[in-house]
Motif scaffolding. Sequence first.
Motif, short mmCIF file in Angstrom:
data_model
loop_
_atom_site.label_atom_id
_atom_site.label_comp_id
_atom_site.label_asym_id
_atom_site.label_seq_id
_atom_site.Cartn_x
_atom_site.Cartn_y
_atom_site.Cartn_z
N PRO A 27 1.41 69.53 38.38
CA PRO A 27 0.94 71.00 38.81
C PRO A 27 1.57 72.21 38.56
N ALA A 28 0.99 72.98 38.50
CA ALA A 28 1.74 74.30 38.01
C ALA A 28 1.80 75.85 39.60
N LEU A 29 3.34 75.72 39.09
CA LEU A 29 3.08 77.49 39.56
C LEU A 29 3.25 78.30 38.33
N ALA A 30 2.06 79.27 38.54
CA ALA A 30 1.77 80.09 37.45
C ALA A 30 1.66 81.87 37.87
N VAL A 31 1.77 82.56 36.88
CA VAL A 31 2.10 83.79 37.07
C VAL A 31 1.93 84.54 35.89
N PRO A 33 3.37 86.73 32.76
CA PRO A 33 4.38 86.61 31.85
C PRO A 33 4.62 87.94 33.00
N SER A 34 3.88 89.14 32.58
CA SER A 34 4.96 90.38 32.69
C SER A 34 4.95 90.45 34.80
N HIS A 35 5.09 89.16 35.46
CA HIS A 35 5.36 89.44 37.39
C HIS A 35 6.19 87.59 37.16
N SER A 36 6.61 87.43 35.87
CA SER A 36 7.82 86.26 36.23
C SER A 36 9.16 86.61 37.29
N GLU A 37 9.54 87.09 37.62
CA GLU A 37 10.01 87.43 38.98
C GLU A 37 9.47 87.20 40.09
N LEU A 38 8.30 86.89 40.00
CA LEU A 38 7.82 86.15 41.84
C LEU A 38 7.62 84.73 41.30
N ILE A 39 8.20 84.15 40.51
CA ILE A 39 7.99 82.91 40.80
C ILE A 39 9.89 82.50 41.19
N PHE A 40 10.28 82.94 40.46
CA PHE A 40 11.84 82.78 40.86
C PHE A 40 11.93 83.21 42.41
N LEU A 129 -0.04 81.57 30.60
CA LEU A 129 0.20 81.95 31.68
C LEU A 129 2.02 81.80 31.71
N ALA A 130 3.22 82.79 32.62
CA ALA A 130 4.52 82.17 32.83
C ALA A 130 4.35 80.31 33.59
N THR A 131 5.11 79.35 33.49
CA THR A 131 4.93 78.38 34.66
C THR A 131 5.69 77.56 34.68
N THR A 132 5.59 77.00 35.60
CA THR A 132 6.66 76.09 36.29
C THR A 132 6.44 74.93 37.47
N SER A 133 7.00 74.27 37.00
CA SER A 133 6.90 73.49 38.29
C SER A 133 6.39 73.72 40.10
N ALA A 134 5.73 72.95 40.59
CA ALA A 134 5.38 73.20 42.07
C ALA A 134 6.69 72.64 43.69
N ASN A 135 7.46 73.09 42.98
CA ASN A 135 8.49 72.85 44.53
C ASN A 135 9.50 74.35 44.75
N LEU A 136 9.99 74.18 45.58
CA LEU A 136 11.43 74.75 45.83
C LEU A 136 12.30 74.11 44.70
N SER A 137 13.56 74.74 44.58
CA SER A 137 15.00 74.90 43.78
C SER A 137 15.36 74.00 44.14
N GLY A 138 15.76 72.63 43.09
CA GLY A 138 16.33 71.62 43.53
C GLY A 138 15.92 70.82 44.13
N GLU A 139 14.28 70.63 44.28
CA GLU A 139 13.48 69.70 45.41
C GLU A 139 12.65 69.17 44.16
#
Length: 192
Positions: A27-31, A33-40, A129-139
């Motif tokens: 599953p992805a976290l997605a937003v 691209p102009s709001h990428s900082e929200l995922i970081f 969309l800007a995406t990444t896996s759904a987890n806290l960093s390192g988990e």
Amino acid sequence: MPLVNLDTLIEKAIASQVVSFPTDTLPALAVKPSHSELIFELKQRSLEKPLILMTSSIEEIWQYVKGTPEELNIWQNLAQQHLPGALTMVLPASDKIPPTMNPLNPHSIGVRVPKDAIAQEILGKTGALATTSANLSGESALTDMYDIADKFPSVYALEVKNLKISGIASTVVKWTGSDWQILRQGQISIDN
């Protein structure tokens, strides 16, 4: 945030809210691209780890990258072989990519088309969309939409029955200017 239906998720994504939906891998976290900082911020993610641009079709990728005609031909051949699917190609970014997607190297972007009908439908309506896996960093990456909704209460997570994902991250390959460098081995094997 409670789990939401497809129409609500698409509406929230278009409104630049962070959403979560299944893909063929994780599953992805997605937003937008102009709001990428929200995922970081949400993931407490290091700026050294760029986000991936997910599109609904192979054809949509090419406006977000730049290369010579010869390079485009090589990239398109690889894309035709493996996309939609579990392959992320890291390519030189066009000026359509906001620097916030890859803060430490804004001239590079990972692109992928998921092989999942729901994900493609969402991306077809929201745009890339800007995406990444759904987890806290390192988990570990979360694979259940209910767990994602619990972990990230501000995210609009798609309610899905009978979720079918591989749980294996995509293979990531980077174009070096002359060939492919494997950054992460996943489901797909690439011959260099």
